[in-house]
Design an enzyme around this catalytic site. Sequence first.
Site, PDB file in Angstrom:
ATOM      1  N   HIS A 102       0.823  -1.230   0.000  1.00 25.43           N
ATOM      2  CA  HIS A 102       0.000   0.000   0.000  1.00 25.43           C
ATOM      3  C   HIS A 102       0.848   1.268   0.000  1.00 25.43           C
ATOM      4  O   HIS A 102       0.297   2.368  -0.032  1.00 25.43           O
ATOM      5  CB  HIS A 102      -0.924   0.036   1.220  1.00 25.43           C
ATOM      6  CG  HIS A 102      -1.893  -1.101   1.287  1.00 25.43           C
ATOM      7  ND1 HIS A 102      -2.744  -1.422   0.255  1.00 25.43           N
ATOM      8  CD2 HIS A 102      -2.135  -2.015   2.267  1.00 25.43           C
ATOM      9  CE1 HIS A 102      -3.476  -2.479   0.600  1.00 25.43           C
ATOM     10  NE2 HIS A 102      -3.124  -2.863   1.808  1.00 25.43           N
TER      11      HIS A 102
ATOM     12  N   ASP B  40      -2.282 -11.268  -1.154  1.00 21.45           N
ATOM     13  CA  ASP B  40      -2.834 -10.616   0.035  1.00 21.45           C
ATOM     14  C   ASP B  40      -4.266 -10.227  -0.327  1.00 21.45           C
ATOM     15  O   ASP B  40      -4.549  -9.906  -1.488  1.00 21.45           O
ATOM     16  CB  ASP B  40      -2.006  -9.366   0.356  1.00 21.45           C
ATOM     17  CG  ASP B  40      -2.428  -8.692   1.646  1.00 21.45           C
ATOM     18  OD1 ASP B  40      -1.727  -8.847   2.656  1.00 21.45           O
ATOM     19  OD2 ASP B  40      -3.474  -7.993   1.639  1.00 21.45           O
TER      20      ASP B  40
ATOM     21  N   ASP C 172      -4.114 -13.162   4.975  1.00 18.70           N
ATOM     22  CA  ASP C 172      -5.394 -12.551   5.352  1.00 18.70           C
ATOM     23  C   ASP C 172      -6.641 -12.939   4.532  1.00 18.70           C
ATOM     24  O   ASP C 172      -7.743 -12.502   4.893  1.00 18.70           O
ATOM     25  CB  ASP C 172      -5.269 -11.016   5.489  1.00 18.70           C
ATOM     26  CG  ASP C 172      -4.600 -10.333   4.326  1.00 18.70           C
ATOM     27  OD1 ASP C 172      -4.421 -10.986   3.275  1.00 18.70           O
ATOM     28  OD2 ASP C 172      -4.259  -9.137   4.461  1.00 18.70           O
TER      29      ASP C 172
END
Length: 220
Positions: A45, A80, A157
């Site tokens: 990110h 992810d 995740d």
Amino acid sequence: MLALGLPWSERLVERARRAVGATHEAARAALEDGVAANLGGGTHHAFADAGRGFCVFNDVVTVRQALRPRVRRVLVVDLDVHQGDGTHALLADDPDAFTFAINGFRNYPFKRVPGDLELDLPDGTEDERYLDGLSRLLPRAIARARPELCFYLAGADPYAGDRLGRLALTSAGLAARDRLVRDGLRAAGVPVCVTLAGGYAEPIEDTVAINLETVRTFSE
Ligand SMILES: [Zn+2]
């Protein structure tokens, strides 16, 4: 700090620098040995101007740049559950980098940056549908990227017990995911640098077990 989600400290800076360094070492080792991992990294990110979403620096893009011109064509396989908006933005003008991602559709970041090949999945998606999509799209990504090196973000995740994931994969499903990626890259003769990216299970031991299985899978 609001965008980053972490309080600034000197230790945070040091940790972020070392995480990038570790991905660099892992990528170099992968080029020698075929596979290597950083027990961290995958901070997808982070943009050029600022850190976001627990990511201070973008390790994969930094290392991609550091390895030029030794490595020209790279593939980023980002599994992810959150979209790698920073990576997509930073590689948008890089014709030799190809990004492939499977994301939770209704999850962070809410302002998306398109990648080269993406699959967005609804909340509650389970193993079968996920693995189906992965086995369908991964060969396409490898064929289109023709990579000399792959960065794999093995986020823990998408797990059902993850607090921030919203998908519903089992640990066995995540292990099968890792094997698919390993075998697909191996068959194509592509060295892989594995990073761990996100994982927020309750209890945290579940995330550790998933990470461990990832490392085990890629050492086989
Ligand atoms: Zn994530």
